[in-house]
Design a protein around this motif. Structure first.
Motif, mmCIF file in Angstrom:
data_model
loop_
_atom_site.group_PDB
_atom_site.id
_atom_site.type_symbol
_atom_site.label_atom_id
_atom_site.label_comp_id
_atom_site.label_asym_id
_atom_site.label_seq_id
_atom_site.Cartn_x
_atom_site.Cartn_y
_atom_site.Cartn_z
ATOM 1 N N ASN A 109 43.662 38.795 52.550
ATOM 2 C CA ASN A 109 44.962 39.818 53.032
ATOM 3 C C ASN A 109 43.883 40.812 52.042
ATOM 4 O O ASN A 109 44.139 40.713 50.840
ATOM 5 C CB ASN A 109 46.623 39.255 52.799
ATOM 6 N N GLY A 110 43.532 41.806 52.729
ATOM 7 C CA GLY A 110 42.519 42.889 51.448
ATOM 8 C C GLY A 110 41.782 42.967 51.272
ATOM 9 O O GLY A 110 41.316 43.758 50.473
ATOM 10 N N GLU A 111 41.424 42.088 51.363
ATOM 11 C CA GLU A 111 39.582 41.582 50.847
ATOM 12 C C GLU A 111 38.991 42.557 51.881
ATOM 13 O O GLU A 111 38.822 43.045 53.221
ATOM 14 C CB GLU A 111 39.291 40.123 52.169
ATOM 15 N N TRP A 112 37.860 43.048 51.051
ATOM 16 C CA TRP A 112 36.787 44.335 51.664
ATOM 17 C C TRP A 112 35.869 43.461 51.980
ATOM 18 O O TRP A 112 35.104 42.397 51.511
ATOM 19 C CB TRP A 112 35.981 44.603 50.368
ATOM 20 N N LEU A 113 35.401 43.606 53.921
ATOM 21 C CA LEU A 113 34.120 43.278 53.740
ATOM 22 C C LEU A 113 32.808 44.224 53.692
ATOM 23 O O LEU A 113 32.648 45.273 53.469
ATOM 24 C CB LEU A 113 34.804 43.698 55.580
ATOM 25 N N LYS A 162 44.582 38.701 46.791
ATOM 26 C CA LYS A 162 45.017 38.096 45.508
ATOM 27 C C LYS A 162 43.918 36.669 46.118
ATOM 28 O O LYS A 162 43.402 36.517 47.604
ATOM 29 C CB LYS A 162 45.902 37.745 46.013
ATOM 30 N N GLY A 163 42.777 36.988 45.220
ATOM 31 C CA GLY A 163 42.137 35.800 44.860
ATOM 32 C C GLY A 163 42.423 34.057 43.853
ATOM 33 O O GLY A 163 43.747 34.297 43.331
ATOM 34 N N ASP A 164 41.470 33.462 43.991
ATOM 35 C CA ASP A 164 41.806 32.328 43.086
ATOM 36 C C ASP A 164 42.035 32.441 41.732
ATOM 37 O O ASP A 164 42.482 31.950 41.411
ATOM 38 C CB ASP A 164 40.486 31.200 43.830
ATOM 39 N N SER A 165 41.365 33.239 42.021
ATOM 40 C CA SER A 165 41.129 33.478 39.587
ATOM 41 C C SER A 165 42.894 34.652 39.529
ATOM 42 O O SER A 165 42.389 35.491 40.340
ATOM 43 C CB SER A 165 40.146 34.167 39.641
ATOM 44 N N GLN A 166 43.045 34.080 38.584
ATOM 45 C CA GLN A 166 44.003 35.343 38.292
ATOM 46 C C GLN A 166 43.365 36.261 37.036
ATOM 47 O O GLN A 166 43.269 36.251 35.818
ATOM 48 C CB GLN A 166 45.147 34.762 37.039
ATOM 49 N N SER A 167 42.605 37.152 37.744
ATOM 50 C CA SER A 167 41.837 37.637 37.146
ATOM 51 C C SER A 167 42.144 39.090 35.784
ATOM 52 O O SER A 167 41.596 39.186 34.469
ATOM 53 C CB SER A 167 41.030 39.007 37.593
ATOM 54 N N LEU A 168 42.948 39.936 35.717
ATOM 55 C CA LEU A 168 43.892 40.100 34.958
ATOM 56 C C LEU A 168 44.130 39.641 33.886
ATOM 57 O O LEU A 168 43.715 40.199 32.713
ATOM 58 C CB LEU A 168 44.588 41.534 35.909
ATOM 59 N N LEU A 169 45.375 39.139 34.185
ATOM 60 C CA LEU A 169 45.678 37.802 32.948
ATOM 61 C C LEU A 169 44.445 37.103 31.797
ATOM 62 O O LEU A 169 44.600 37.282 31.055
ATOM 63 C CB LEU A 169 46.270 36.512 33.986
ATOM 64 N N LYS A 170 43.259 36.980 33.316
ATOM 65 C CA LYS A 170 41.636 36.286 31.722
ATOM 66 C C LYS A 170 41.701 37.462 31.364
ATOM 67 O O LYS A 170 40.596 36.952 30.209
ATOM 68 C CB LYS A 170 40.712 35.757 33.145
ATOM 69 N N LEU A 171 41.065 38.433 32.175
ATOM 70 C CA LEU A 171 40.876 39.763 31.166
ATOM 71 C C LEU A 171 41.580 39.936 29.675
ATOM 72 O O LEU A 171 41.391 40.099 28.402
ATOM 73 C CB LEU A 171 41.376 40.867 31.906
ATOM 74 N N MET A 216 34.761 32.698 50.448
ATOM 75 C CA MET A 216 36.837 32.956 49.744
ATOM 76 C C MET A 216 36.769 34.057 48.778
ATOM 77 O O MET A 216 35.306 34.170 47.894
ATOM 78 C CB MET A 216 36.824 31.259 49.444
ATOM 79 N N GLN A 217 37.923 34.601 48.832
ATOM 80 C CA GLN A 217 37.604 34.986 47.499
ATOM 81 C C GLN A 217 38.728 34.935 46.753
ATOM 82 O O GLN A 217 39.560 34.378 46.398
ATOM 83 C CB GLN A 217 39.108 36.357 47.856
ATOM 84 N N TYR A 218 37.474 35.317 45.318
ATOM 85 C CA TYR A 218 37.525 34.223 43.929
ATOM 86 C C TYR A 218 38.769 35.272 42.531
ATOM 87 O O TYR A 218 39.591 35.443 43.012
ATOM 88 C CB TYR A 218 36.188 33.926 43.866
ATOM 89 N N GLN A 219 38.066 36.736 42.538
ATOM 90 C CA GLN A 219 38.123 37.600 41.631
ATOM 91 C C GLN A 219 39.860 38.201 42.002
ATOM 92 O O GLN A 219 39.395 38.399 43.866
ATOM 93 C CB GLN A 219 37.915 38.367 41.434
ATOM 94 N N SER A 220 40.636 38.770 41.918
ATOM 95 C CA SER A 220 41.919 39.499 41.949
ATOM 96 C C SER A 220 41.958 40.829 41.826
ATOM 97 O O SER A 220 41.247 40.964 40.744
ATOM 98 C CB SER A 220 42.837 39.265 41.736
ATOM 99 N N PHE A 221 42.109 41.650 42.965
ATOM 100 C CA PHE A 221 41.791 43.471 42.815
ATOM 101 C C PHE A 221 43.781 43.424 43.156
ATOM 102 O O PHE A 221 44.066 43.026 44.253
ATOM 103 C CB PHE A 221 41.022 43.409 43.201
ATOM 104 N N PRO A 222 43.691 45.114 42.708
ATOM 105 C CA PRO A 222 44.719 45.273 43.797
ATOM 106 C C PRO A 222 44.958 45.173 45.464
ATOM 107 O O PRO A 222 44.437 45.688 45.431
ATOM 108 C CB PRO A 222 44.602 47.212 43.199
ATOM 109 N N GLY A 223 46.177 44.804 45.503
ATOM 110 C CA GLY A 223 45.688 45.106 47.522
ATOM 111 C C GLY A 223 45.147 43.758 48.196
ATOM 112 O O GLY A 223 45.040 43.430 49.231
#
Length: 496
Positions: free
Chosen positions: A367-371, A10-19, A1-8
């Motif tokens: 969607n967009g998750e790296w494999l 979206k994970g469960d955590s809003q990583s940029l806002l947290k940063l 399950m994708q947790y952190q969010s990166f460009p492209g």
């Protein structure tokens, strides 16, 4: 399950806002450790901001595999926090993970032991309501965990210097507000009254510290007198300078000569020895040109010097933190363009006439998750139906590899709360039935792609088409290659 969010992706955590909320200090030349680093978002930021050593640890080999793909310059270790990488580190982060520790206080103390003397521990934690000094058991959507009250947090951090920075970013379903806390090692204070002779230093020291037990006032004048009388052991050079001109009327001149001859560090060591390496007040004239040297010498001996007001590296400005975080987001997009990677592409297929009556979400894959090259991958999410479609359902996957069906098995209280405000306000049908599904498929299902859908009664309702895609640099992939790839995806849209 994708947790952190990166460009492209979206994970469960809003990583940029947290940063942005963390208010991290400048990391140029620093040693950085992220405990529970997941896919390395914050390790990547440390590299972006100039850290020279970046280490992340996590229990998930899959998450670390993705982290290593994005940030090969960092070191990622698949381990728990029962043991920590060799330090010291200048900055350590532990973000929304403390509640998973069996002994939360012990983990904090071990992290502090791994800090450099001037290091910073950044905690993102939730605090339970209440005024008691206790850990409170709190029910979450997926489990129950213990969280400290504010008073309990103060008790556990009483041996450190700490500050509640402010709110962090909550995730959907969080039962408690998240906060950011900065923690540093305690140092003995040196309260420095170094103004010109006759400016009121002695009066201030008496008024502010005269009745405070355990905080001696070290007088520079008295120290010179004791050296002159032979009561203190010092170097011959320092003794000669003091003896040549010592008097109560010439102490300012003696001080200037001592400082000009490069003896500031010896004088500071003399003061600290008189204080017994504990909090003390310095009542001594020091020429303005040498005051920073006095503070630097005290810091090198492990003191926290305070000259009239707190004198310490300021908290990173909020605006600057946001600007740097946005810069990091742009940098991450460049990483995506520069480093080809396999990823997941999800194309939604739910028809418009069905959309109002079917609410669903795919937690994994994103969607967009790296494999990462593994034998299987996880498919998980939830689905809630309404009106005439409110009935038992199964999830199906269909493609060149075959056709499989799965029954939902998980009750998702977090979903009901998000959709209806609380589980009690949800339709009775969904209060008693699972809406969450989770299963694994062989990795080769992604190669040709497969359709994901719902079976309700005898009706098949397609939800999405899930397939493997390739992220590649736009500079290196030709238009013909992109068109060919699009055609291949089109050919794989319909299952055999």
């Amino acid at each position: 399950m994708q947790y952190q969010s990166f460009p492209g992706v979206k994970g469960d955590s809003q990583s940029l806002l947290k940063l942005k909320a963390l208010r991290l200090p400048p990391l140029q030349g620093k040693r950085f450790l992220d405990v529970g680093c997941n896919e390395g978002f914050f390790c990547g930021y440390a590299l972006f901001d100039g850290a020279t050593r970046v280490v992340g640890i996590d229990n998930s080999a899959t998450a670390l595999g993705k982290a290593a793909l994005r940030f090969p310059e960092a070191v990622f270790i698949n381990q728990s926090w029962t043991s920590l990488p060799e330090g010291p580190f200048d900055v350590i982060t532990l973000l929304s993970a403390l509640h998973y520790a069996e002994d939360q206080a012990d983990l904090i103390h071990r992290l502090m032991a791994s800090l450099a003397n001037d290091g910073l521990l950044v905690l993102e934690i939730s605090m339970a309501p209440g005024t008691e000094d206790e850990w409170v058991r709190v029910r979450r959507a997926i489990d129950e965990r213990y969280f400290p009250t504010c008073k309990k947090l103060g008790t556990e951090l009483k041996d450190y210097a700490w500050k509640l920075i402010g709110h962090s970013v909550n995730q959907a379903g969080d039962p408690l507000q998240r906060y950011v806390v900065h923690v540093r090692k305690l140092k003995p204070y040196a309260w420095l009254l170094m103004q010109d002779p006759g400016s009121g230093k002695s009066t201030i020291s008496r008024r502010m510290f005269g009745g405070k037990p355990g905080v001696p006032v070290v007088s520079g004048d008295h120290a010179y007198l004791r050296v002159f009388e032979g009561q203190l052991e010092v170097s011959d050079k320092l003794r000669t300078l003091i003896n040549e001109e010592f008097s109560t009327a010439s102490i300012d001149r003696v001080t200037r000569r001592v400082m000009a001859q490069g003896l500031a560090e010896e004088v500071v060591a003399l003061w600290v020895d008189q204080a017994g390496f504990r909090d003390f007040v310095l009542d001594s004239y020091v020429p303005e040109a040498y005051r920073q040297q006095i503070k630097d010498s005290l810091q090198s001996l492990g003191y926290f010097p305070v000259e009239l007001c707190w004198d310490n590296t300021p908290l990173t400005d909020s605006k600057l933190a946001c600007e740097k975080a946005n810069g990091y987001q742009t940098h991450l997009k460049d990483v995506v363009r520069a480093r080809p990677a396999d990823c997941v592409r999800i194309t939604r297929r739910l028809r418009d006439d069905v959309t109002p009556r079917v609410r669903w979400h795919l937690d994994s894959p994103a969607n967009g998750e790296w494999l990462v090259n593994e034998g299987t991958f996880k498919v998980a999410g939830w689905l809630v139906t309404e009106d005439h479609l409110e009935r038992e359902f199964e999830i199906y996957v269909a493609g060149r590899q075959g056709h499989l069906q799965f029954k939902p098995q998980q009750r998702r209280l977090d979903v009901l709360r998000a959709l209806f405000g609380s589980e009690d306000h949800a339709p009775p049908f969904w209060q008693s039935r699972p809406c969450g599904f989770s299963f694994e498929l062989p990795a080769h299902w992604l190669e040709a792609g497969f359709e994901l859908g719902m079976i309700s009664g005898s009706r098949h309702v397609p939800l999405a088409f899930v397939a493997h895609a390739r992220l590649s640099s736009r500079k290196t992939e030709s238009l013909g290659m992109r068109l060919a790839r699009s055609f291949m995806r089109y050919r794989g849209r319909r299952p055999d």
